[in-house]
Design a protein around this motif. Structure first.
Motif, PDB file in Angstrom:
ATOM      1  N   PHE A 163       0.838  -1.203   0.000  1.00  0.00           N
ATOM      2  CA  PHE A 163       0.000   0.000   0.000  1.00  0.00           C
ATOM      3  C   PHE A 163       0.873   1.253   0.000  1.00  0.00           C
ATOM      4  O   PHE A 163       0.600   2.219  -0.724  1.00  0.00           O
ATOM      5  CB  PHE A 163      -0.924  -0.013   1.223  1.00  0.00           C
ATOM      6  N   PHE A 164       1.932   1.226   0.802  1.00  0.00           N
ATOM      7  CA  PHE A 164       2.894   2.332   0.846  1.00  0.00           C
ATOM      8  C   PHE A 164       3.465   2.615  -0.544  1.00  0.00           C
ATOM      9  O   PHE A 164       3.581   3.777  -0.962  1.00  0.00           O
ATOM     10  CB  PHE A 164       4.006   1.984   1.835  1.00  0.00           C
ATOM     11  N   ILE A 165       3.809   1.552  -1.265  1.00  0.00           N
ATOM     12  CA  ILE A 165       4.379   1.707  -2.602  1.00  0.00           C
ATOM     13  C   ILE A 165       3.371   2.358  -3.545  1.00  0.00           C
ATOM     14  O   ILE A 165       3.708   3.286  -4.310  1.00  0.00           O
ATOM     15  CB  ILE A 165       4.856   0.356  -3.157  1.00  0.00           C
ATOM     16  N   GLU A 166       2.134   1.896  -3.514  1.00  0.00           N
ATOM     17  CA  GLU A 166       1.114   2.460  -4.409  1.00  0.00           C
ATOM     18  C   GLU A 166       0.867   3.931  -4.105  1.00  0.00           C
ATOM     19  O   GLU A 166       0.733   4.749  -5.026  1.00  0.00           O
ATOM     20  CB  GLU A 166      -0.184   1.654  -4.293  1.00  0.00           C
ATOM     21  N   CYS A 167       0.789   4.281  -2.840  1.00  0.00           N
ATOM     22  CA  CYS A 167       0.609   5.690  -2.463  1.00  0.00           C
ATOM     23  C   CYS A 167       1.782   6.543  -2.956  1.00  0.00           C
ATOM     24  O   CYS A 167       1.593   7.639  -3.499  1.00  0.00           O
ATOM     25  CB  CYS A 167       0.502   5.825  -0.942  1.00  0.00           C
ATOM     26  N   SER A 168       2.979   6.032  -2.755  1.00  0.00           N
ATOM     27  CA  SER A 168       4.185   6.797  -3.086  1.00  0.00           C
ATOM     28  C   SER A 168       4.339   6.990  -4.590  1.00  0.00           C
ATOM     29  O   SER A 168       4.797   8.049  -5.050  1.00  0.00           O
ATOM     30  CB  SER A 168       5.423   6.103  -2.513  1.00  0.00           C
ATOM     31  N   LYS A 169       3.952   5.987  -5.365  1.00  0.00           N
ATOM     32  CA  LYS A 169       4.078   6.086  -6.822  1.00  0.00           C
ATOM     33  C   LYS A 169       3.243   7.233  -7.384  1.00  0.00           C
ATOM     34  O   LYS A 169       3.617   7.847  -8.393  1.00  0.00           O
ATOM     35  CB  LYS A 169       3.663   4.765  -7.475  1.00  0.00           C
ATOM     36  N   ARG A 170       2.113   7.521  -6.759  1.00  0.00           N
ATOM     37  CA  ARG A 170       1.259   8.614  -7.239  1.00  0.00           C
ATOM     38  C   ARG A 170       2.008   9.943  -7.218  1.00  0.00           C
ATOM     39  O   ARG A 170       1.842  10.789  -8.101  1.00  0.00           O
ATOM     40  CB  ARG A 170       0.000   8.721  -6.384  1.00  0.00           C
ATOM     41  N   PHE A 171       2.864  10.124  -6.222  1.00  0.00           N
ATOM     42  CA  PHE A 171       3.620  11.376  -6.100  1.00  0.00           C
ATOM     43  C   PHE A 171       4.883  11.343  -6.951  1.00  0.00           C
ATOM     44  O   PHE A 171       5.228  12.321  -7.613  1.00  0.00           O
ATOM     45  CB  PHE A 171       3.961  11.628  -4.629  1.00  0.00           C
ATOM     46  N   LYS A 172       5.572  10.218  -6.947  1.00  0.00           N
ATOM     47  CA  LYS A 172       6.818  10.141  -7.706  1.00  0.00           C
ATOM     48  C   LYS A 172       6.554  10.231  -9.205  1.00  0.00           C
ATOM     49  O   LYS A 172       7.401  10.702  -9.969  1.00  0.00           O
ATOM     50  CB  LYS A 172       7.548   8.846  -7.349  1.00  0.00           C
ATOM     51  N   HIS A 173       5.370   9.816  -9.643  1.00  0.00           N
ATOM     52  CA  HIS A 173       4.994   9.911 -11.051  1.00  0.00           C
ATOM     53  C   HIS A 173       5.100  11.351 -11.553  1.00  0.00           C
ATOM     54  O   HIS A 173       5.450  11.599 -12.710  1.00  0.00           O
ATOM     55  CB  HIS A 173       3.571   9.386 -11.249  1.00  0.00           C
ATOM     56  N   PHE A 174       4.815  12.301 -10.691  1.00  0.00           N
ATOM     57  CA  PHE A 174       4.877  13.719 -11.058  1.00  0.00           C
ATOM     58  C   PHE A 174       6.177  14.381 -10.598  1.00  0.00           C
ATOM     59  O   PHE A 174       6.318  15.603 -10.704  1.00  0.00           O
ATOM     60  CB  PHE A 174       3.687  14.473 -10.463  1.00  0.00           C
ATOM     61  N   GLY A 175       7.106  13.583 -10.088  1.00  0.00           N
ATOM     62  CA  GLY A 175       8.381  14.138  -9.640  1.00  0.00           C
ATOM     63  C   GLY A 175       8.281  14.983  -8.391  1.00  0.00           C
ATOM     64  O   GLY A 175       9.119  15.859  -8.156  1.00  0.00           O
ATOM     65  N   ILE A 176       7.263  14.719  -7.569  1.00  0.00           N
ATOM     66  CA  ILE A 176       7.061  15.492  -6.341  1.00  0.00           C
ATOM     67  C   ILE A 176       8.054  15.041  -5.277  1.00  0.00           C
ATOM     68  O   ILE A 176       8.220  13.845  -5.029  1.00  0.00           O
ATOM     69  CB  ILE A 176       5.618  15.318  -5.806  1.00  0.00           C
ATOM     70  N   HIS A 177       8.708  15.997  -4.633  1.00  0.00           N
ATOM     71  CA  HIS A 177       9.646  15.694  -3.545  1.00  0.00           C
ATOM     72  C   HIS A 177       8.886  15.006  -2.415  1.00  0.00           C
ATOM     73  O   HIS A 177       7.820  15.465  -2.003  1.00  0.00           O
ATOM     74  CB  HIS A 177      10.287  16.992  -3.045  1.00  0.00           C
ATOM     75  N   SER A 178       9.450  13.911  -1.894  1.00  0.00           N
ATOM     76  CA  SER A 178       8.689  13.070  -0.966  1.00  0.00           C
ATOM     77  C   SER A 178       9.459  12.815   0.324  1.00  0.00           C
ATOM     78  O   SER A 178      10.680  12.931   0.379  1.00  0.00           O
ATOM     79  CB  SER A 178       8.371  11.727  -1.631  1.00  0.00           C
ATOM     80  N   ALA A 179       8.703  12.431   1.364  1.00  0.00           N
ATOM     81  CA  ALA A 179       9.314  12.119   2.660  1.00  0.00           C
ATOM     82  C   ALA A 179       8.502  11.040   3.360  1.00  0.00           C
ATOM     83  O   ALA A 179       7.314  10.860   3.094  1.00  0.00           O
ATOM     84  CB  ALA A 179       9.387  13.369   3.538  1.00  0.00           C
ATOM     85  N   ALA A 180       9.165  10.313   4.245  1.00  0.00           N
ATOM     86  CA  ALA A 180       8.499   9.306   5.079  1.00  0.00           C
ATOM     87  C   ALA A 180       9.264   9.207   6.391  1.00  0.00           C
ATOM     88  O   ALA A 180      10.385   9.718   6.524  1.00  0.00           O
ATOM     89  CB  ALA A 180       8.438   7.955   4.379  1.00  0.00           C
ATOM     90  N   PHE A 181       8.660   8.527   7.361  1.00  0.00           N
ATOM     91  CA  PHE A 181       9.193   8.510   8.726  1.00  0.00           C
ATOM     92  C   PHE A 181       9.788   7.160   9.102  1.00  0.00           C
ATOM     93  O   PHE A 181       9.270   6.103   8.740  1.00  0.00           O
ATOM     94  CB  PHE A 181       8.085   8.854   9.724  1.00  0.00           C
ATOM     95  N   VAL A 182      10.874   7.233   9.859  1.00  0.00           N
ATOM     96  CA  VAL A 182      11.430   6.080  10.554  1.00  0.00           C
ATOM     97  C   VAL A 182      11.278   6.322  12.051  1.00  0.00           C
ATOM     98  O   VAL A 182      10.953   7.424  12.484  1.00  0.00           O
ATOM     99  CB  VAL A 182      12.916   5.853  10.192  1.00  0.00           C
ATOM    100  N   SER A 183      11.523   5.284  12.826  1.00  0.00           N
ATOM    101  CA  SER A 183      11.257   5.358  14.260  1.00  0.00           C
ATOM    102  C   SER A 183      12.518   5.112  15.074  1.00  0.00           C
ATOM    103  O   SER A 183      13.228   4.124  14.849  1.00  0.00           O
ATOM    104  CB  SER A 183      10.191   4.333  14.647  1.00  0.00           C
ATOM    105  N   SER A 184      12.773   6.003  16.019  1.00  0.00           N
ATOM    106  CA  SER A 184      13.815   5.757  17.022  1.00  0.00           C
ATOM    107  C   SER A 184      13.352   4.635  17.948  1.00  0.00           C
ATOM    108  O   SER A 184      12.163   4.523  18.257  1.00  0.00           O
ATOM    109  CB  SER A 184      14.058   7.031  17.834  1.00  0.00           C
ATOM    110  N   GLN A 185      14.292   3.822  18.396  1.00  0.00           N
ATOM    111  CA  GLN A 185      13.956   2.759  19.344  1.00  0.00           C
ATOM    112  C   GLN A 185      14.024   3.239  20.788  1.00  0.00           C
ATOM    113  O   GLN A 185      13.679   2.486  21.710  1.00  0.00           O
ATOM    114  CB  GLN A 185      14.899   1.567  19.144  1.00  0.00           C
TER     115      GLN A 185
END
Length: 363
Positions: A162-184
């Motif tokens: 699902f993450f991949i499908e969501c992200s492709k919608r933005f990358k298709h238009f060359g939109i700068h993107s970001a996502a989160f990682v988690s500190s332990q």
């Protein structure tokens, strides 16, 4: 490809100013460039509250950060402002605004023409035609970024597909993107649940560097942001050492690895042959570069397992000193086992496709 950066998160409604500043200084030491700052839980529109945001944002600006403020529609009401006048956020020193919830498309498009050059960052974590709607209103695309959500509750992060499908919608238009990682170790977020703050559920319990490697390996994410605060210095350092532009895997070496093999692992720019096989990842150039280097047999009797790194020995003819990563268990005494890809990174081998460039680091 746009430049890729690291970011961290600050929660002024829950944090101490001096601790925030120390955290920003530590992030600056390790090359962090972005601040995610939540304003979802702001309780009033007093000047004291806004001044706290202003002070930490401007302190970050002096250190070279760019700050994106996370907003929901009700915040505009609390602050007594309209979408047509974003001066208050400019005065705070912000670089952009992240819209946690959607408006109607026309509103977001108009916001991209604000006179202050504020970037409008859209929520990427919905697989709907949201972005197309905004673009159909002739938005100014250089001022549109995308950023995924994070998920404080265990079991609620995005599944990978699902993450991949969501992200492709933005990358298709060359939109700068970001996502989160988690500190332990970080326990601070916008809410009173502290199960970590990743975008992807599978990242929640992984070492933070492996989380970043996964996000960047997709080719769909530009900026990686630590969702919770405060990450440890070890975690900041580990993230700063991740290669944002190509997959770099850690190899746990066998005791008998020789210097030629260590060089073959560490030095070359590896790439998988285009005419791939399913049995191994083949990096063939080392057999050319190190053709004249002797490589006696060792660690060649046991069956090789998934994730093992092997190098052709002196008995392998023209394939001597070719490096391979094992994908299917097999035996071959003409190959020396020189190490194994770190266990928690082995799933990343799926990202090494034909012609994929990658690096290996022998520990």
């Amino acid at each position: 490809m746009t430049m890729r950066h690291l970011g961290l998160s600050i929660y002024p409604d829950h944090s101490n100013m001096e601790e925030d500043k120390k955290y920003l200084e530590l992030g600056h030491k390790y090359g962090f460039k972005r601040i995610f700052m939540s304003m979802l839980e702001i309780s009033d529109n007093s000047e004291d509250t806004l001044e706290k945001y202003r002070e930490i944002i401007q302190y970050g600006n002096k250190l070279g950060y760019e700050t994106f403020i996370d907003l929901a529609p009700q915040i505009f009401t609390k602050l007594g402002i309209s979408y047509q006048d974003l001066k208050i956020f400019h005065d705070l020193g912000a670089t952009g605004l992240r819209l946690d919830e959607a408006f109607d498309g026309e509103t977001e498009a108009m916001m991209t023409y604000n006179p202050y050059g504020l970037i409008i960052e859209l929520n990427m974590s919905n697989n709907v035609d949201y972005l197309n709607n905004i673009l159909s209103y002739q938005a100014s695309t250089p001022f549109i970024y995308g950023c995924h959500n994070f998920y404080p509750q265990k079991g609620t992060g995005l599944p990978y597909d699902f993450f991949i499908e969501c992200s492709k919608r933005f990358k298709h238009f060359g939109i700068h993107s970001a996502a989160f990682v988690s500190s332990q170790v970080g326990k601070m977020g916008p809410w009173n649940v502290t199960d970590g703050l990743p975008t992807l559920e599978q990242c929640r319990s992984l070492p933070i560097s492996v989380q970043a490697k996964l996000l960047w390996a997709t080719g769909l994410i530009d900026d990686v942001i630590i969702g919770n605060a405060y990450a440890s210095e070890d975690e900041l350092k580990a993230l700063s050492e991740v290669n944002p532009y190509q997959l770099e895997l850690e190899v746990e070496a066998v005791s008998e690895i020789n210097e030629v093999e260590r060089t073959i692992v560490n030095v070359p720019q590896h790439f998988r042959r285009g005419d791939m096989t399913s049995a191994v990842v083949r990096s063939t150039m080392p057999r050319v570069t190190y053709h004249d280097e002797a490589n006696p047999a060792h660690d060649n009797q046991a069956e090789f397992a998934y994730g093992d790194v092997v190098v052709g020995n002196d008995d392998f003819g023209v394939y001597k000193n070719e490096l391979q990563i094992v994908l299917e268990p097999h035996s071959d005494t003409r190959k020396n086992k020189v190490g194994t890809i770190r266990k928690d990174e082995q799933f990343l081998l799926d990202f090494i496709k034909p012609w994929t460039k990658f690096k290996l680091v022998c520990k």
